[in-house]
Design an enzyme around this catalytic site. Structure first.
Site, PDB file in Angstrom:
ATOM      1  N   HIS A 269       0.857  -1.182   0.000  1.00 10.89           N
ATOM      2  CA  HIS A 269       0.000   0.000   0.000  1.00 10.89           C
ATOM      3  C   HIS A 269       0.886   1.222   0.000  1.00 10.89           C
ATOM      4  O   HIS A 269       1.941   1.229   0.637  1.00 10.89           O
ATOM      5  CB  HIS A 269      -0.920   0.005   1.231  1.00 10.89           C
ATOM      6  CG  HIS A 269      -2.048   0.954   1.088  1.00 10.89           C
ATOM      7  ND1 HIS A 269      -1.924   2.296   1.385  1.00 10.89           N
ATOM      8  CD2 HIS A 269      -3.305   0.775   0.627  1.00 10.89           C
ATOM      9  CE1 HIS A 269      -3.072   2.883   1.127  1.00 10.89           C
ATOM     10  NE2 HIS A 269      -3.928   1.995   0.661  1.00 10.89           N
TER      11      HIS A 269
ATOM     12  N   ASP B 253      -8.053  -4.968  -0.099  1.00 11.16           N
ATOM     13  CA  ASP B 253      -8.576  -5.685  -1.258  1.00 11.16           C
ATOM     14  C   ASP B 253      -8.223  -7.165  -1.253  1.00 11.16           C
ATOM     15  O   ASP B 253      -8.843  -7.950  -1.963  1.00 11.16           O
ATOM     16  CB  ASP B 253      -8.074  -5.034  -2.546  1.00 11.16           C
ATOM     17  CG  ASP B 253      -8.780  -3.722  -2.777  1.00 11.16           C
ATOM     18  OD1 ASP B 253      -9.957  -3.640  -2.403  1.00 11.16           O
ATOM     19  OD2 ASP B 253      -8.155  -2.789  -3.307  1.00 11.16           O
TER      20      ASP B 253
HETATM   21  N1  ACO Z   1       4.222  -7.566  -5.079  1.00 12.57           N
HETATM   22  C1  ACO Z   1       5.564  -7.576  -5.222  1.00 12.57           C
HETATM   23  N2  ACO Z   1       6.363  -6.515  -5.021  1.00 12.57           N
HETATM   24  C2  ACO Z   1       5.772  -5.376  -4.659  1.00 12.57           C
HETATM   25  C3  ACO Z   1       4.371  -5.269  -4.470  1.00 12.57           C
HETATM   26  C4  ACO Z   1       3.592  -6.418  -4.693  1.00 12.57           C
HETATM   27  N3  ACO Z   1       2.261  -6.387  -4.534  1.00 12.57           N
HETATM   28  N4  ACO Z   1       4.059  -4.004  -4.110  1.00 12.57           N
HETATM   29  C5  ACO Z   1       5.214  -3.326  -4.065  1.00 12.57           C
HETATM   30  N5  ACO Z   1       6.259  -4.158  -4.383  1.00 12.57           N
HETATM   31  C6  ACO Z   1       7.686  -3.822  -4.366  1.00 12.57           C
HETATM   32  C7  ACO Z   1       8.084  -2.986  -5.560  1.00 12.57           C
HETATM   33  O1  ACO Z   1       8.490  -3.786  -6.643  1.00 12.57           O
HETATM   34  C8  ACO Z   1       9.193  -2.142  -4.994  1.00 12.57           C
HETATM   35  O2  ACO Z   1      10.341  -2.969  -4.905  1.00 12.57           O
HETATM   36  P1  ACO Z   1      11.819  -2.320  -5.061  1.00 12.57           P
HETATM   37  O3  ACO Z   1      11.950  -1.355  -3.926  1.00 12.57           O
HETATM   38  O4  ACO Z   1      12.746  -3.497  -4.974  1.00 12.57           O
HETATM   39  O5  ACO Z   1      11.825  -1.645  -6.416  1.00 12.57           O
HETATM   40  C9  ACO Z   1       8.737  -1.878  -3.545  1.00 12.57           C
HETATM   41  O6  ACO Z   1       7.896  -3.001  -3.207  1.00 12.57           O
HETATM   42  C10 ACO Z   1       7.951  -0.577  -3.374  1.00 12.57           C
HETATM   43  O7  ACO Z   1       6.872  -0.584  -4.315  1.00 12.57           O
HETATM   44  P2  ACO Z   1       6.248   0.712  -4.984  1.00 12.57           P
HETATM   45  O8  ACO Z   1       5.558   0.312  -6.244  1.00 12.57           O
HETATM   46  O9  ACO Z   1       7.287   1.783  -5.054  1.00 12.57           O
HETATM   47  O10 ACO Z   1       5.190   1.131  -3.885  1.00 12.57           O
HETATM   48  P3  ACO Z   1       4.015   2.137  -4.129  1.00 12.57           P
HETATM   49  O11 ACO Z   1       3.711   2.739  -2.810  1.00 12.57           O
HETATM   50  O12 ACO Z   1       4.295   3.041  -5.270  1.00 12.57           O
HETATM   51  O13 ACO Z   1       2.813   1.174  -4.603  1.00 12.57           O
HETATM   52  C11 ACO Z   1       0.943  -0.259  -4.617  1.00 12.57           C
HETATM   53  C12 ACO Z   1       1.767   0.758  -3.815  1.00 12.57           C
HETATM   54  C13 ACO Z   1       0.542   0.338  -5.980  1.00 12.57           C
HETATM   55  C14 ACO Z   1      -0.351  -0.557  -3.846  1.00 12.57           C
HETATM   56  C15 ACO Z   1       1.771  -1.542  -4.819  1.00 12.57           C
HETATM   57  O14 ACO Z   1       2.129  -2.082  -3.558  1.00 12.57           O
HETATM   58  C16 ACO Z   1       1.048  -2.592  -5.666  1.00 12.57           C
HETATM   59  O15 ACO Z   1       1.139  -2.550  -6.903  1.00 12.57           O
HETATM   60  N6  ACO Z   1       0.310  -3.553  -5.014  1.00 12.57           N
HETATM   61  C17 ACO Z   1      -0.476  -4.518  -5.745  1.00 12.57           C
HETATM   62  C18 ACO Z   1      -1.785  -3.925  -6.216  1.00 12.57           C
HETATM   63  C19 ACO Z   1      -2.773  -3.701  -5.076  1.00 12.57           C
HETATM   64  O16 ACO Z   1      -2.991  -4.546  -4.227  1.00 12.57           O
HETATM   65  N7  ACO Z   1      -3.406  -2.504  -5.079  1.00 12.57           N
HETATM   66  C20 ACO Z   1      -4.426  -2.142  -4.091  1.00 12.57           C
HETATM   67  C21 ACO Z   1      -3.976  -1.018  -3.219  1.00 12.57           C
HETATM   68  S1  ACO Z   1      -5.160  -0.720  -1.947  1.00 12.57           S
HETATM   69  C22 ACO Z   1      -6.349   0.218  -2.674  1.00 12.57           C
HETATM   70  O17 ACO Z   1      -6.185   0.843  -3.689  1.00 12.57           O
HETATM   71  C23 ACO Z   1      -7.600   0.255  -1.984  1.00 12.57           C
END
Ligand code: ACO
Length: 428
Positions: free
Chosen positions: A307, A364
């Site tokens: 998140h 979610d």
């Molecule tokens: N699976 C694997 N790796 C992940 C995930 C995941 N679900 N989420 C983040 N990471 C990793 C990234 O690859 C990144 O790794 P790195 O530092 O080695 O490059 C690190 O964790 C940070 O990730 P970011 O994308 O920079 O985090 P951000 O805060 O921008 O993204 C997000 C948050 C979009 C929710 C992300 O965690 C994601 O894509 N999750 C999956 C989709 C999801 O569940 N969305 C629902 C969110 S809740 C809502 O909207 C109600």
């Protein structure tokens, strides 16, 4: 704490005021930055460090896992309030008295129909159209049937617009489902509560007596409360920014629905179930999907994990996890997909990659499991989220207009070609 922050550029110092919120969050106020520095701007893709507004609606502390609507904890609201009370609280700032709540509900009921011609628009969609696209389009189309501009300085006109969208939106959401399911469109039953009526509009079959287990209505009510607002997330920021051009409430919400649709935002609840189904088909091999999620060459992410703001736990996920167990137990559901979810959750919580990046199951991850148990089709998961988020969008739009915020218009740092001479087509 000092009252300003000092910024130094090329040896020249600029004092920028600090703003402190009621929960002691501190922000550097850069409203005058470009003016005093002669055009220096800031850059923050994804707005990870940028506050777009001051807001009195929702407080969220991602480190401590706190979520409060108008000062009330989400845990208490989910336990003690119903969705309409929470909607009223978000939109108008205080919990309603019994009389206020009754009036709010009855005014909403008076608006719980849409023009019959809306059905013609719905008819034009292919049956397989995703309901989020349909919902966004129909919400926008409401303007054509309610063309009057709302005077935002009139509480009465604001109120009328609010009860209109609160009344019509569940009808449109249910119709988006009924069209896909091949069911005749109907208007529900205003003698029922808001959520029960929505459930009836979704599932009532023309040749059956309608009845529903109260546990199902209560579970949906709780899910809607948990989704009702989440401060400046992607869809809410969209609603505020579209509304900041003085576009009306309905089209601003329609834009919010489109933003919510994406799998990185509200679309994640659908993506979670699709991912769990795929793992099931793949012999339940969770390890393989864990490895894919960690592989930087693979775009796959574990849906429902991580998140932008919550970096310890998502308080909504905690409440929903308990609710999911209750619903599945009381409905006697034994779902193999749920067992995969539990396995995946355990592995991820113990895995160094996820621990290091503070990736926890988000709301979610569990909401899709409950929706599935309640018989809601997977394509309707994100529309359910939209129905829950509606009061939050309304509250944020109303606040933005009443605070007379300027049009949203970010800056950029240009990295393209510098000026060059036009080349005639034969010379290119
Ligand atoms: N699976 C694997 N790796 C992940 C995930 C995941 N679900 N989420 C983040 N990471 C990793 C990234 O690859 C990144 O790794 P790195 O530092 O080695 O490059 C690190 O964790 C940070 O990730 P970011 O994308 O920079 O985090 P951000 O805060 O921008 O993204 C997000 C948050 C979009 C929710 C992300 O965690 C994601 O894509 N999750 C999956 C989709 C999801 O569940 N969305 C629902 C969110 S809740 C809502 O909207 C109600």
């Amino acid at each position: 704490m000092s009252e300003t922050a000092t910024l130094e550029i090329d040896g020249k110092k600029y004092e920028l005021p600090l703003i402190t919120g009621t929960e002691n969050e501190i922000a550097i106020d850069i409203k005058t930055l470009r003016g005093v520095t002669g055009g220096v701007t800031t850059i923050d893709p994804g707005y990870k460090n940028t506050g777009s507004c001051e807001s009195a609606i929702t407080f969220l502390n991602g480190e401590e896992g706190i979520l409060r609507y108008r000062g009330y904890s989400i845990e208490e609201l989910a336990e003690k309030a119903d969705f309409l009370e929470v909607a009223y609280l978000l939109i108008f700032g205080e919990l309603p008295t019994a009389a206020e709540l009754e009036k709010f509900h009855s005014d909403i009921k008076a608006e719980s129909h849409v023009d019959e011609d809306v059905k013609k628009i719905l008819d034009g969609f292919p049956k397989a159209a995703h309901p989020m696209g349909v919902l966004s389009c129909l919400t926008s189309a409401l303007v054509a049937f309610n063309p009057n501009t709302v005077n935002v300085d009139s509480e009465e006109e604001m109120y009328r617009a609010i009860v209109k969208i609160m009344g019509k939106f569940p009808v449109l959401t249910a119709w988006a489902h009924r069209k896909r399911a091949g069911l005749p469109l109907d208007y529900g039953d205003n003698s029922l509560g808001y959520v029960e009526n929505f459930h009836k509009m979704m599932f009532h079959r023309p040749n059956d007596e309608y009845s529903v287990d109260k546990k199902i209505v209560n579970a949906i009510d709780k899910l809607l409360i948990l989704h009702a607002d989440h401060e400046q997330n992607c869809s809410t920021s969209t609603v505020r920014i579209v509304g900041s051009s003085h576009a009306g409430l309905f089209v601003s919400i329609s834009a919010g629905i489109s933003a919510l649709w994406g799998p990185l935002h509200g679309g994640a609840n659908q993506a979670v179930i699709e991912m769990l189904e795929a793992i099931k088909e793949d012999d339940g091999d969770t390890k393989k999907y864990m490895a894919k999620a960690k592989d930087k060459e693979d775009p796959f992410r574990l849906m429902g994990f991580g998140h932008r703001v919550y970096k310890n736990f998502d308080p909504r996920a905690k409440i929903i996890k308990v609710a999911a167990d209750d619903v599945l137990d009381s409905l006697g559901i034994d779902d193999p997909v749920l067992n995969i979810a539990k396995g995946l959750e355990k592995e991820a919580l113990e895995d160094q990659y996820f621990v290091d990046r503070k990736l926890y199951p988000n709301v979610d991850f569990y909401s899709g499991i409950i929706y599935r148990a309640l018989g809601i089709p997977v394509e309707m998961f994100t529309p359910m989220f939209a129905l829950g988020r509606l009061p939050g969008w309304i509250a944020q739009w109303k606040e933005m207009r009443q605070r007379k915020e300027p049009i949203g218009r970010p800056r950029q740092v240009y990295i393209g070609e510098t000026q060059r001479a036009f080349k005639q087509i034969g010379d290119r």
